[in-house]
Design a protein around this motif. Structure first.
Motif, PDB file in Angstrom:
ATOM      1  N   HIS A 149      14.280   2.335   5.414  1.00 59.50           N
ATOM      2  CA  HIS A 149      15.729   2.526   5.442  1.00 59.50           C
ATOM      3  C   HIS A 149      16.372   2.058   4.139  1.00 59.50           C
ATOM      4  O   HIS A 149      17.336   2.650   3.674  1.00 59.50           O
ATOM      5  CB  HIS A 149      16.362   1.821   6.650  1.00 59.50           C
ATOM      6  N   GLY A 150      15.819   1.034   3.511  1.00 58.84           N
ATOM      7  CA  GLY A 150      16.360   0.554   2.236  1.00 58.84           C
ATOM      8  C   GLY A 150      16.182   1.562   1.118  1.00 58.84           C
ATOM      9  O   GLY A 150      17.117   1.828   0.357  1.00 58.84           O
ATOM     10  N   VAL A 167      13.122  10.582  11.391  1.00 62.29           N
ATOM     11  CA  VAL A 167      12.523   9.755  12.426  1.00 62.29           C
ATOM     12  C   VAL A 167      12.922   8.313  12.124  1.00 62.29           C
ATOM     13  O   VAL A 167      12.593   7.786  11.062  1.00 62.29           O
ATOM     14  CB  VAL A 167      10.986   9.898  12.454  1.00 62.29           C
ATOM     15  N   VAL A 168      13.648   7.712  13.045  1.00 63.38           N
ATOM     16  CA  VAL A 168      14.153   6.350  12.864  1.00 63.38           C
ATOM     17  C   VAL A 168      13.342   5.422  13.747  1.00 63.38           C
ATOM     18  O   VAL A 168      13.482   5.436  14.975  1.00 63.38           O
ATOM     19  CB  VAL A 168      15.655   6.266  13.225  1.00 63.38           C
ATOM     20  N   ASP A 169      12.493   4.622  13.116  1.00 59.07           N
ATOM     21  CA  ASP A 169      11.713   3.634  13.863  1.00 59.07           C
ATOM     22  C   ASP A 169      12.578   2.393  14.042  1.00 59.07           C
ATOM     23  O   ASP A 169      13.370   2.043  13.174  1.00 59.07           O
ATOM     24  CB  ASP A 169      10.431   3.298  13.109  1.00 59.07           C
ATOM     25  N   GLU A 170      12.434   1.739  15.168  1.00 59.16           N
ATOM     26  CA  GLU A 170      13.249   0.559  15.478  1.00 59.16           C
ATOM     27  C   GLU A 170      14.739   0.913  15.474  1.00 59.16           C
ATOM     28  O   GLU A 170      15.565   0.204  14.908  1.00 59.16           O
ATOM     29  CB  GLU A 170      12.948  -0.576  14.488  1.00 59.16           C
ATOM     30  N   CYS A 171      15.066   2.033  16.101  1.00 56.43           N
ATOM     31  CA  CYS A 171      16.441   2.546  16.053  1.00 56.43           C
ATOM     32  C   CYS A 171      17.455   1.626  16.725  1.00 56.43           C
ATOM     33  O   CYS A 171      18.657   1.771  16.490  1.00 56.43           O
ATOM     34  CB  CYS A 171      16.513   3.946  16.634  1.00 56.43           C
ATOM     35  N   THR A 223      22.895  -0.648  14.295  1.00 55.27           N
ATOM     36  CA  THR A 223      24.215  -1.150  14.661  1.00 55.27           C
ATOM     37  C   THR A 223      24.690  -2.125  13.596  1.00 55.27           C
ATOM     38  O   THR A 223      23.954  -2.454  12.666  1.00 55.27           O
ATOM     39  CB  THR A 223      24.164  -1.885  16.017  1.00 55.27           C
ATOM     40  N   LYS A 224      25.897  -2.561  13.740  1.00 46.63           N
ATOM     41  CA  LYS A 224      26.496  -3.583  12.880  1.00 46.63           C
ATOM     42  C   LYS A 224      26.360  -3.219  11.412  1.00 46.63           C
ATOM     43  O   LYS A 224      26.761  -2.150  10.993  1.00 46.63           O
ATOM     44  CB  LYS A 224      25.944  -4.957  13.223  1.00 46.63           C
ATOM     45  N   ASN A 225      25.772  -4.084  10.604  1.00 47.09           N
ATOM     46  CA  ASN A 225      25.720  -3.876   9.154  1.00 47.09           C
ATOM     47  C   ASN A 225      24.328  -3.437   8.688  1.00 47.09           C
ATOM     48  O   ASN A 225      23.952  -3.679   7.548  1.00 47.09           O
ATOM     49  CB  ASN A 225      26.148  -5.163   8.434  1.00 47.09           C
ATOM     50  N   HIS A 226      23.562  -2.781   9.510  1.00 50.79           N
ATOM     51  CA  HIS A 226      22.206  -2.367   9.156  1.00 50.79           C
ATOM     52  C   HIS A 226      22.231  -1.107   8.284  1.00 50.79           C
ATOM     53  O   HIS A 226      23.147  -0.286   8.380  1.00 50.79           O
ATOM     54  CB  HIS A 226      21.402  -2.109  10.426  1.00 50.79           C
ATOM     55  N   ASN A 227      21.219  -0.950   7.441  1.00 48.33           N
ATOM     56  CA  ASN A 227      21.119   0.233   6.579  1.00 48.33           C
ATOM     57  C   ASN A 227      21.117   1.541   7.368  1.00 48.33           C
ATOM     58  O   ASN A 227      21.654   2.547   6.904  1.00 48.33           O
ATOM     59  CB  ASN A 227      19.857   0.165   5.714  1.00 48.33           C
ATOM     60  N   TYR A 228      20.494   1.545   8.540  1.00 49.55           N
ATOM     61  CA  TYR A 228      20.508   2.756   9.365  1.00 49.55           C
ATOM     62  C   TYR A 228      21.943   3.195   9.639  1.00 49.55           C
ATOM     63  O   TYR A 228      22.279   4.368   9.548  1.00 49.55           O
ATOM     64  CB  TYR A 228      19.813   2.534  10.707  1.00 49.55           C
ATOM     65  N   ARG A 229      22.774   2.259  10.006  1.00 53.31           N
ATOM     66  CA  ARG A 229      24.165   2.588  10.320  1.00 53.31           C
ATOM     67  C   ARG A 229      24.873   3.153   9.096  1.00 53.31           C
ATOM     68  O   ARG A 229      25.618   4.122   9.182  1.00 53.31           O
ATOM     69  CB  ARG A 229      24.903   1.358  10.840  1.00 53.31           C
ATOM     70  N   HIS A 230      24.634   2.556   7.929  1.00 54.06           N
ATOM     71  CA  HIS A 230      25.250   3.054   6.696  1.00 54.06           C
ATOM     72  C   HIS A 230      24.781   4.474   6.374  1.00 54.06           C
ATOM     73  O   HIS A 230      25.570   5.314   5.949  1.00 54.06           O
ATOM     74  CB  HIS A 230      24.960   2.118   5.523  1.00 54.06           C
ATOM     75  N   ILE A 231      23.511   4.732   6.562  1.00 57.76           N
ATOM     76  CA  ILE A 231      22.975   6.071   6.306  1.00 57.76           C
ATOM     77  C   ILE A 231      23.675   7.103   7.186  1.00 57.76           C
ATOM     78  O   ILE A 231      24.102   8.153   6.709  1.00 57.76           O
ATOM     79  CB  ILE A 231      21.446   6.102   6.530  1.00 57.76           C
ATOM     80  N   PHE A 232      23.836   6.765   8.454  1.00 57.75           N
ATOM     81  CA  PHE A 232      24.440   7.741   9.363  1.00 57.75           C
ATOM     82  C   PHE A 232      25.947   7.872   9.171  1.00 57.75           C
ATOM     83  O   PHE A 232      26.483   8.976   9.229  1.00 57.75           O
ATOM     84  CB  PHE A 232      24.074   7.420  10.816  1.00 57.75           C
ATOM     85  N   HIS A 289      26.946  11.797   9.110  1.00 61.46           N
ATOM     86  CA  HIS A 289      28.146  12.270   9.801  1.00 61.46           C
ATOM     87  C   HIS A 289      29.139  12.964   8.875  1.00 61.46           C
ATOM     88  O   HIS A 289      30.081  13.590   9.364  1.00 61.46           O
ATOM     89  CB  HIS A 289      28.824  11.124  10.554  1.00 61.46           C
ATOM     90  N   THR A 290      28.937  12.907   7.582  1.00 62.20           N
ATOM     91  CA  THR A 290      29.812  13.626   6.657  1.00 62.20           C
ATOM     92  C   THR A 290      29.398  15.079   6.487  1.00 62.20           C
ATOM     93  O   THR A 290      30.159  15.870   5.935  1.00 62.20           O
ATOM     94  CB  THR A 290      29.843  12.934   5.277  1.00 62.20           C
TER      95      THR A 290
END
Length: 96
Positions: free
Chosen positions: A30-31, A53-57, A61-70, A75-76
């Motif tokens: 994710h980084g 494919v998102v492992d450990e999805c 939440t919160k301030n995680h890189n996954y959330r920033h990516i999405f 979503h844009t």
């Protein structure tokens, strides 16, 4: 299929960027995905991706890189242009 692995700092060289831009499958953290999306969008953008494919999805939440990516990239995109997403977790009750 041509597979390339991108480490967190690996996308900075021209040769590495050429290798993963020609790949059919990218394996990355994710980084490294967030770094590529933020700094190398000329080569790497989600409109070229078919499946994420998102492992450990449960961490998305919160301030995680996954959330920033999405929020910043996925979503844009128009709904029709978004890649499919497969979220995997072995601990579905965390972060609820």
């Amino acid at each position: 299929f041509k597979v390339a692995t991108v480490c967190h700092t690996g996308g900075k060289s021209d040769s590495a960027r050429a290798e993963f831009s020609a790949a059919d499958i990218l394996v990355l953290t994710h980084g490294s995905a967030l770094e590529l999306l933020q700094h190398y969008h000329d080569t790497f953008n989600l409109s070229r991706v078919n499946l994420i494919v998102v492992d450990e999805c449960h961490h998305a939440t919160k301030n995680h890189n996954y959330r920033h990516i999405f929020t910043q990239f996925y979503h844009t995109l128009d709904v029709i242009s978004r890649p499919h997403v497969l979220g995997l977790t072995a601990t579905p009750i965390i972060n609820m």
